[in-house]
Design an enzyme around this catalytic site. Structure first.
Site, mmCIF file in Angstrom:
data_model
loop_
_atom_site.group_PDB
_atom_site.id
_atom_site.type_symbol
_atom_site.label_atom_id
_atom_site.label_comp_id
_atom_site.label_asym_id
_atom_site.label_seq_id
_atom_site.Cartn_x
_atom_site.Cartn_y
_atom_site.Cartn_z
ATOM 1 N N VAL A 1 -32.316 19.452 11.692
ATOM 2 C CA VAL A 1 -32.029 19.937 10.158
ATOM 3 C C VAL A 1 -31.660 21.517 10.151
ATOM 4 O O VAL A 1 -30.555 21.689 9.459
ATOM 5 C CB VAL A 1 -33.055 19.833 9.324
ATOM 6 C CG1 VAL A 1 -33.017 20.449 7.924
ATOM 7 C CG2 VAL A 1 -33.375 18.175 9.112
ATOM 8 N N GLU B 1 -41.750 -13.630 2.221
ATOM 9 C CA GLU B 1 -42.673 -13.506 1.342
ATOM 10 C C GLU B 1 -43.472 -14.813 0.941
ATOM 11 O O GLU B 1 -42.781 -15.827 1.182
ATOM 12 C CB GLU B 1 -42.171 -12.554 0.136
ATOM 13 C CG GLU B 1 -41.489 -11.482 0.555
ATOM 14 C CD GLU B 1 -42.342 -10.159 0.803
ATOM 15 O OE1 GLU B 1 -43.661 -10.436 0.678
ATOM 16 O OE2 GLU B 1 -41.947 -9.183 1.504
ATOM 17 N N LYS C 1 -27.073 -6.748 -2.233
ATOM 18 C CA LYS C 1 -26.510 -5.757 -1.275
ATOM 19 C C LYS C 1 -24.804 -6.291 -1.311
ATOM 20 O O LYS C 1 -24.256 -5.238 -1.035
ATOM 21 C CB LYS C 1 -27.013 -6.402 -0.053
ATOM 22 C CG LYS C 1 -28.475 -6.153 0.312
ATOM 23 C CD LYS C 1 -29.041 -6.818 1.513
ATOM 24 C CE LYS C 1 -30.684 -6.535 1.652
ATOM 25 N NZ LYS C 1 -31.138 -7.189 2.663
#
Length: 436
Positions: free
Chosen positions: A37, A194, A209
């Site tokens: 960074v 799930e 998406k």
């Protein structure tokens, strides 16, 4: 962040499967992240619903808080990472973070697909970054290639397997001969599905998406409600076997493409199970993996492949965005914002051209084939192949059409169901790839 201060302060919202891995990577890779960074990256707070909930990683002492609103409003927070999911309170927290001067990294596909423009407008007003690589296909870099790498090209089609749960189920139905329920149960036991798998198996996750991918690829605002959606719960072992006989495999596909419209190109976006040739690159995508196939005018065909979900893979995408956003903060710049200049209309599904595979239980008598062919002809749908399987009470016709409008194909199927010689239309599935 004061002038001359190169220390980046990060707040994380959520410490579940993804959030816990983000915290782990921020802690374990602190020195490397600082080098990449250009300054230290400090984790200053982690918002959770319950302080005493069990977690996969140990959060440094003093960082956990249940006051998410207070955390994003802190003056010393430079970047907020949102990995709690859902619409609210995520939307309010992201808007508050931007309003208070923080840049945002999110993995929230549902929110971006439902109300992305609000978030992008808030980021532009605040002159801050909003990055979301982790919202689509986990660790696979697909958002940035569409947003930046292909910004000088014209993308014409994006075809993808973007849900690992459904791909695992369909793969098991193909390779192991499992039924849908059996394959779903195995996916749940392995943690790929799930307890309530509705969002995955009914295509809601993939549709969100697809909306994000279509918006990026075609520089137009596309929401989840614009995406035609069918799930895989009606896919049978017979469908999978019929695909195999055709040299094809069944996949849940997210398909985003430019299609001719009355006033120029329109965006067609859809999610549904489809048969694709085993020679197609997406046919070899196994188990819970994802892949996105991109077609553009200059670059040609590109394919992006990898793990599409999971805590660590998704956290990898989050950290990639975090590094970019942090570099931008230190440099006093911003990355690319929303690009919706094309403002293309979304084409209704009925106008979208597809091919169909139709299996029909019929009476085994003279004239049946001609009557079925006439039903297709009545709606200007050309037949590519037809074959008969079985005799007598087991007689079945399997018809594959050439490309026609989805409305015409649907009308054909409806007419078939009303014919006296047709006992039942047992399977209807779209066919992608190969010749139209």
């Amino acid at each position: 962040m004061s002038e001359g201060d190169k220390r980046l302060r990060v707040a994380v919202l959520g410490c579940g499967a993804v959030g816990s891995q983000v915290v782990r990577l921020l802690t374990e890779q602190r020195d490397d992240l600082a080098a990449r960074v250009g300054g230290p990256v400090d984790l200053v707070g982690v918002a959770v619903r319950r302080l005493d909930a069990p977690r996969d990683v140990e959060v440094p002492e003093g960082l956990l808080t249940t006051d998410a609103s207070g955390l994003v409003a802190r003056d010393d927070v430079d970047v907020v990472v949102e990995v709690i999911g859902g619409i609210e309170p995520a939307r309010s927290l992201i808007l508050s973070a931007l309003d208070n001067g923080a840049s945002v990294v999110t993995a929230n596909k549902a929110l971006l697909a439902e109300d992305g423009p609000t978030l992008f407008e808030a980021a532009a007003k605040a002159e801050r970054d909003l990055y979301y690589e982790a919202a689509v296909a986990g660790a696979i870099p697909i958002v940035r290639p569409l947003r930046e790498s292909l910004a000088g090209d014209k993308v014409t089609r994006v075809l993808g397997i973007v849900n690992g749960t459904t791909n695992f189920i369909l793969d098991k139905m193909d390779t192991a001969g499992s039924g849908f329920s059996e394959a779903l149960e195995e996916a749940q036991e392995l943690g790929y599905a799930e307890a309530d798998p509705t969002a995955d198996v009914e295509g809601f996750d993939a549709a969100a998406k697809a909306a994000i991918l279509a918006s990026l690829a075609f520089h137009s605002r596309v929401t989840a409600s614009d995406v035609y959606r069918e799930g895989i719960s009606e896919v049978t072992a017979a469908d999978v076997a019929s695909a195999r006989d055709m040299g094809a495999v069944v996949k849940l596909l997210a398909i985003c493409e430019l299609r001719p419209g009355p006033n120029g190109d329109q965006v067609a976006a859809r999610v549904h199970p489809a048969m694709i040739p085993r020679s197609h690159p997406l046919a070899s995508v196994r188990e819970a993996y994802n892949a996105v196939f991109v077609e553009s005018e200059a670059a040609g065909q590109l394919m992006f492949y990898g793990p599409g979900a999971g805590g660590s893979p998704t956290a990898s995408a989050v950290l990639g965005d975090l590094v970019t956003v942090a570099r931008n903060r230190l440099a006093g710049t911003r990355g690319a914002g929303e690009s919706a200049y094309a403002d293309r209309a979304v084409q209704p599904m009925g106008e979208t051209r597809t091919r169909y595979h139709v299996a029909i239980d019929v009476d085994d008598r003279a004239g049946v084939l001609a009557a079925v062919a006439n039903a297709f002809a009545d709606h200007d749908v050309s037949i590519q192949t037809v074959r008969q399987e079985g005799r007598g009470a087991d007689a079945q016709l399997v018809v594959v059409s050439h490309a026609a409008s989805d409305a015409a194909l649907s009308a054909t199927v409806q007419q078939l169901r009303e014919m006296e010689i047709v006992r039942e239309v047992t399977s209807v599935m779209r066919v992608e790839g190969g010749e139209e």
